[in-house]
Design an enzyme around this catalytic site. Sequence first.
Site, mmCIF file in Angstrom:
data_model
loop_
_atom_site.group_PDB
_atom_site.id
_atom_site.type_symbol
_atom_site.label_atom_id
_atom_site.label_comp_id
_atom_site.label_asym_id
_atom_site.label_seq_id
_atom_site.Cartn_x
_atom_site.Cartn_y
_atom_site.Cartn_z
ATOM 1 N N GLU A 98 -35.329 52.513 -29.088
ATOM 2 C CA GLU A 98 -36.592 53.150 -28.731
ATOM 3 C C GLU A 98 -36.417 54.091 -27.540
ATOM 4 O OE1 GLU A 98 -39.168 52.997 -30.527
ATOM 5 O OE2 GLU A 98 -38.799 51.232 -31.794
ATOM 6 N N ARG A 108 -53.251 45.885 -34.285
ATOM 7 C CA ARG A 108 -53.784 45.818 -35.655
ATOM 8 C C ARG A 108 -54.057 44.375 -36.054
ATOM 9 N NH1 ARG A 108 -50.911 45.669 -40.098
ATOM 10 N NH2 ARG A 108 -48.978 46.189 -39.023
ATOM 11 N N CYS A 161 -44.623 44.641 -28.588
ATOM 12 C CA CYS A 161 -43.300 45.193 -28.244
ATOM 13 C C CYS A 161 -43.434 46.378 -27.300
ATOM 14 C CB CYS A 161 -42.530 45.586 -29.506
ATOM 15 S SG CYS A 161 -41.898 44.153 -30.390
ATOM 16 N N HIS A 185 -35.572 47.775 -31.658
ATOM 17 C CA HIS A 185 -36.277 47.120 -32.767
ATOM 18 C C HIS A 185 -35.284 46.849 -33.899
ATOM 19 C CE1 HIS A 185 -40.711 48.052 -31.821
ATOM 20 N NE2 HIS A 185 -40.685 46.793 -32.193
HETATM 21 N N1 PCA Z 1 -42.412 42.633 -32.890
HETATM 22 C C1 PCA Z 1 -43.775 42.989 -32.518
HETATM 23 C C2 PCA Z 1 -44.114 42.071 -31.382
HETATM 24 C C3 PCA Z 1 -43.106 40.989 -31.405
HETATM 25 C C4 PCA Z 1 -42.041 41.475 -32.297
HETATM 26 O O1 PCA Z 1 -40.954 40.930 -32.502
HETATM 27 C C5 PCA Z 1 -43.945 44.479 -32.220
HETATM 28 O O2 PCA Z 1 -43.182 45.293 -32.764
HETATM 29 O O3 PCA Z 1 -44.840 44.834 -31.471
#
Ligand code: PCA
Length: 233
Positions: A98, A108, A161, A185
Site C-alpha cells: 500500500e 461497509r 486496515c 494487503h
Molecule cells: N482486513 C480488513 C480489516 C482487517 C483485515 O484483515 C481491511 O482490509 O480493512
Amino acid sequence: MALRRPKTTGAAAAREPARHRPVLVTGFEPFGGEDTNPSWEICRVLPGAIGHARIQTVRVPTEFRRAIEVVAAAIEELEPAVVILLGQAGGRACVSVERVAINVDDARIADNAGLQPIDEPIAAAGPPAYFATVPIKAMLAAILEAGVPAQVSNSAGTFVCNHLFYGTLHFLAASGRDARAGFIHVPWLESQAVARPGEPAMALATMVRGVEAAIAAALATAEDVKMAAGQLD
Ligand code: PCA
C-alpha cells in the site's frame, strides 16, 4: 564491575541505531464471518529474525480505535525500526504494497465490536493522508523477485486496515519517532476461497515468502528505488 547500560525508553530508544531495533509485524483477527485471517497466519510462521533484525509479531483486533491502541502500545514497548502491518484483502489476486493511508473511516460492514463509522475522520486534526514511509517500490521488486505476484496499491480501503495504517503513521509522526511503517494487503487463503469459486487465492507459504522478501528489502533500503508501478485508472 561491569558497566550496566541504562535501559532506554521512548524517544531515547528510538534514537538507538536502527540495526539494534526489531521489526514489528502485525496481523488481524478474523472478521466478517471468516474463521481465519491470512495476515495473522503469516505472522505465526514468520522466522524469529530476518537478516540482523528480530521479528516481533502482534495480533490486532479488527476493531476501529482498539487496533491503533494495540499497535501504539507495542511500538512504545518494542521501539521497532520498521513496522509492517498486514491485512486481508479478499478478492485481490496479488500481494499489495500500500502506498497511502487516508484520514477517513467509511465501513461497509461493522467491525468485530459492532462499530460502523461512516465518513468520520480518523484524527480530527490530522492531515488528509500519509504516504507509507517504507520503500514501497524496493519492497515490490523484492516480492516479485521472490516469485510472488504483487502490485503497488493506491488504496488500502476505508475499513480497519486503512484506519490502522493511518493511525500508526499518525502516532509515529506525532510522537516524533523515526520508525518507518508500511502496510501489505494479502489475498484470501485457498481454504477461504473454496466457498467462493472463481475468486482469487494464494497459498500461505507463497504469502510468507513475499512478506519476508518485503521486510528484507525494507531493512536494506534507505532510499526507495524508481520503478514504474502506477496505474492508469
Ligand atoms: N482486513 C480488513 C480489516 C482487517 C483485515 O484483515 C481491511 O482490509 O480493512
